[in-house]
Design a protein around this motif. Sequence first.
Motif, PDB file in Angstrom:
ATOM      1  N   LEU A 361       0.846  -1.291  -0.084  1.00  0.00           N
ATOM      2  CA  LEU A 361      -0.142   0.027  -0.109  1.00  0.00           C
ATOM      3  C   LEU A 361       0.852   1.247  -0.138  1.00  0.00           C
ATOM      4  N   SER A 362       0.594   1.870  -1.092  1.00  0.00           N
ATOM      5  CA  SER A 362       1.389   3.250  -1.340  1.00  0.00           C
ATOM      6  C   SER A 362       0.771   4.488  -0.654  1.00  0.00           C
ATOM      7  N   LEU A 363       1.353   5.163   0.395  1.00  0.00           N
ATOM      8  CA  LEU A 363       0.671   6.342   1.040  1.00  0.00           C
ATOM      9  C   LEU A 363       1.446   7.332   0.834  1.00  0.00           C
ATOM     10  N   GLY A 364       2.165   7.557  -0.699  1.00  0.00           N
ATOM     11  CA  GLY A 364       2.907   8.721  -0.776  1.00  0.00           C
ATOM     12  C   GLY A 364       2.226   9.901  -1.606  1.00  0.00           C
ATOM     13  N   MET A 365       2.946  10.914  -1.863  1.00  0.00           N
ATOM     14  CA  MET A 365       2.236  12.122  -2.492  1.00  0.00           C
ATOM     15  C   MET A 365       1.228  11.691  -3.631  1.00  0.00           C
ATOM     16  N   ASN A 366       1.756  10.988  -4.417  1.00  0.00           N
ATOM     17  CA  ASN A 366       0.836  10.916  -5.744  1.00  0.00           C
ATOM     18  C   ASN A 366       0.113   9.258  -5.640  1.00  0.00           C
ATOM     19  N   HIS A 367      -0.039   9.146  -4.340  1.00  0.00           N
ATOM     20  CA  HIS A 367      -0.766   7.903  -4.110  1.00  0.00           C
ATOM     21  C   HIS A 367      -1.931   8.137  -2.990  1.00  0.00           C
ATOM     22  N   LEU A 368      -2.198   7.237  -2.326  1.00  0.00           N
ATOM     23  CA  LEU A 368      -3.498   7.246  -1.438  1.00  0.00           C
ATOM     24  C   LEU A 368      -3.570   8.650  -0.580  1.00  0.00           C
ATOM     25  N   LEU A 369      -2.444   9.225  -0.023  1.00  0.00           N
ATOM     26  CA  LEU A 369      -2.521  10.370   1.002  1.00  0.00           C
ATOM     27  C   LEU A 369      -2.316  11.663  -0.051  1.00  0.00           C
ATOM     28  N   GLY A 370      -1.901  11.630  -0.953  1.00  0.00           N
ATOM     29  CA  GLY A 370      -1.964  12.943  -1.940  1.00  0.00           C
ATOM     30  C   GLY A 370      -1.048  14.039  -1.243  1.00  0.00           C
ATOM     31  N   ASN A 371      -1.362  15.178  -1.243  1.00  0.00           N
ATOM     32  CA  ASN A 371      -0.736  16.161  -0.488  1.00  0.00           C
ATOM     33  C   ASN A 371      -0.894  16.189   1.121  1.00  0.00           C
ATOM     34  N   GLY A 372      -1.796  15.100   1.450  1.00  0.00           N
ATOM     35  CA  GLY A 372      -1.866  14.964   2.781  1.00  0.00           C
ATOM     36  C   GLY A 372      -0.492  14.308   3.594  1.00  0.00           C
ATOM     37  N   TRP A 373       0.416  13.778   2.606  1.00  0.00           N
ATOM     38  CA  TRP A 373       1.439  13.048   2.986  1.00  0.00           C
ATOM     39  C   TRP A 373       2.801  14.040   3.379  1.00  0.00           C
ATOM     40  N   MET A 374       2.347  15.380   2.936  1.00  0.00           N
ATOM     41  CA  MET A 374       3.118  16.457   3.444  1.00  0.00           C
ATOM     42  C   MET A 374       2.634  17.282   4.415  1.00  0.00           C
ATOM     43  N   PHE A 375       1.166  17.586   4.138  1.00  0.00           N
ATOM     44  CA  PHE A 375       0.597  18.414   4.992  1.00  0.00           C
ATOM     45  C   PHE A 375      -0.815  17.790   5.358  1.00  0.00           C
ATOM     46  N   PRO A 376      -0.860  16.963   6.194  1.00  0.00           N
ATOM     47  CA  PRO A 376      -2.167  16.426   7.020  1.00  0.00           C
ATOM     48  C   PRO A 376      -2.993  17.390   7.294  1.00  0.00           C
ATOM     49  N   SER A 377      -4.423  17.080   6.960  1.00  0.00           N
ATOM     50  CA  SER A 377      -5.487  18.016   7.255  1.00  0.00           C
ATOM     51  C   SER A 377      -6.119  17.914   8.678  1.00  0.00           C
ATOM     52  N   VAL A 378      -5.488  16.775   9.425  1.00  0.00           N
ATOM     53  CA  VAL A 378      -6.144  16.525  10.886  1.00  0.00           C
ATOM     54  C   VAL A 378      -6.368  17.870  11.908  1.00  0.00           C
ATOM     55  N   ALA A 379      -5.095  18.518  12.090  1.00  0.00           N
ATOM     56  CA  ALA A 379      -5.024  19.407  12.896  1.00  0.00           C
ATOM     57  C   ALA A 379      -5.785  20.495  12.293  1.00  0.00           C
ATOM     58  N   ASP A 380      -5.875  21.050  11.191  1.00  0.00           N
ATOM     59  CA  ASP A 380      -6.584  22.232  10.557  1.00  0.00           C
ATOM     60  C   ASP A 380      -8.038  21.844  10.819  1.00  0.00           C
ATOM     61  N   TYR A 381      -8.764  20.655  10.815  1.00  0.00           N
ATOM     62  CA  TYR A 381      -9.970  20.017  10.762  1.00  0.00           C
ATOM     63  C   TYR A 381     -10.545  20.354  12.147  1.00  0.00           C
ATOM     64  N   ILE A 382      -9.672  20.243  13.140  1.00  0.00           N
ATOM     65  CA  ILE A 382     -10.081  20.261  14.641  1.00  0.00           C
ATOM     66  C   ILE A 382     -10.025  21.551  15.091  1.00  0.00           C
ATOM     67  N   GLY A 383      -9.340  22.466  14.640  1.00  0.00           N
ATOM     68  CA  GLY A 383      -9.243  24.098  14.892  1.00  0.00           C
ATOM     69  C   GLY A 383      -8.146  24.206  15.611  1.00  0.00           C
ATOM     70  N   PHE A 384      -6.950  23.293  15.409  1.00  0.00           N
ATOM     71  CA  PHE A 384      -5.810  23.496  16.140  1.00  0.00           C
ATOM     72  C   PHE A 384      -5.121  24.707  15.381  1.00  0.00           C
ATOM     73  N   SER A 385      -4.963  25.784  16.197  1.00  0.00           N
ATOM     74  CA  SER A 385      -4.772  27.319  15.749  1.00  0.00           C
ATOM     75  C   SER A 385      -3.139  27.624  15.624  1.00  0.00           C
ATOM     76  N   GLN A 386      -2.388  26.454  15.840  1.00  0.00           N
ATOM     77  CA  GLN A 386      -0.857  26.738  15.688  1.00  0.00           C
ATOM     78  C   GLN A 386      -0.416  25.772  14.803  1.00  0.00           C
ATOM     79  N   ARG A 387       0.609  26.019  14.131  1.00  0.00           N
ATOM     80  CA  ARG A 387       1.232  25.404  13.098  1.00  0.00           C
ATOM     81  C   ARG A 387       2.278  24.651  14.007  1.00  0.00           C
ATOM     82  N   MET A 388       2.222  23.549  14.530  1.00  0.00           N
ATOM     83  CA  MET A 388       3.232  22.773  15.099  1.00  0.00           C
ATOM     84  C   MET A 388       3.720  21.579  14.245  1.00  0.00           C
ATOM     85  N   VAL A 389       4.918  21.136  14.537  1.00  0.00           N
ATOM     86  CA  VAL A 389       5.419  19.930  13.941  1.00  0.00           C
ATOM     87  C   VAL A 389       5.900  19.019  14.856  1.00  0.00           C
ATOM     88  N   PHE A 390       5.542  17.856  15.290  1.00  0.00           N
ATOM     89  CA  PHE A 390       5.771  17.069  16.263  1.00  0.00           C
ATOM     90  C   PHE A 390       7.096  15.816  15.833  1.00  0.00           C
TER      91      PHE A 390
END
Length: 390
Positions: A361-390
């Motif tokens: 299963l490929s989860l890369g940029m041009n596969h199942l995750l698309g640009n979510g591989w680089m920028f997941p939409s999870v934090a933005d969806y829940i209203g996490f107002s700070q751009r953090m990298v863990f």
Amino acid sequence: KNCLKPHSSERSLASAMRRSFTLLLVACLGRAHETSLPEVPLAAKAFHQVFKSKGLKVKGRDPNRKLKLFLTSGGLLPTSTATQKEAFRTAAAKTAGNGVLFLLDAKMLTLQRQRVATDPNLYNDQEDVAYVREPSTPGGTPVYDSSGKLVLKTQDQLLHSDMHIANAVYHMRHLGEYSNFDLGLITGNGTEATPVYLSYLWYTGKQVDGKPEYKIMLAEGFSRAGKFTAKKTNGEEFAEEDYEAPWAANLDSDETALFRSVSPADFANAVSSIKVVASCGGNSFLIAKALEPFFRNNRGEVLKEHPNLYGQSILNATRDGDVVYLGQSAGTVVMSWMLGPATEDPSTVLLRINDTATMNLSLGMNHLLGNGWMFPSVADYIGFSQRMVF
């Protein structure tokens, strides 16, 4: 300085960043040891507030003050700091539900390993395998019984392997924790039975008539004073031998006596009843796929007309403050603004589909995750107002 030099690839840049931060941490600890705290060994555990953030906020967005996020590397255990445990208890006391949901999506590779690493020709040079060998080290001689059948490890042997690859319910039953989440601590150590759910989303990008083909898999048990008991899909409690049963280790597209496929509505009802979401460690891209608010196709294109009701049920409850979200390792990393090469987790993974088939299963940029591989939409969806990298 070295961190900022240009590198030939994103991965080497990420590696340089990790190396630089590690060196900085060691240098700081070493200096403290040499000067102000000579009696404290370098292995001492310490926490220090680096800064109070007033910036780093997404432009035009106020913070979502309903969030109850515990984004950790090491989970929540009796050995965690007193302030961390007290903060969790305070947040949990302000949350109405009862019970815990363990998200197993990130743990899929670990939990499937005992069904995958069974071929000495392919795995004998690796650390954790599902069969017995003498000596029990890479390159050891595989052991066969009198009939010539490869001797597989017991769940207890798998539990005490380097990767702890026993099935999840055996692990919970015998250690009272899973993915560094102590059951007694996160359920309140009550004498009454507290519901414990386990879930994962089965979706490989396959579509039928333009619609994503997926399954929401759910298992159920309970914890009483920190002791876990699993339940079969017919409502019966597990007997001790059931924790050792081969079907208890099956996490794939098939239903078992432990996991059943449930409707999005039934899953949403389960989420609405709980107090805590325990998002396990493992592969960051797998949990990112599971929590994406909308399904994507195999080219990574967002299918806006097909919401991921598994992910949205969890994220909606988190966004609205209806659950305490505990992240451990990958369960924390998925809340990052940027992911991609910042993690060494593989984005192509070998998954067992059922008893007879596997797939890459490929989860890369041009596969199942698309640009979510680089920028997941999870934090933005829940209203996490700070751009953090863990």
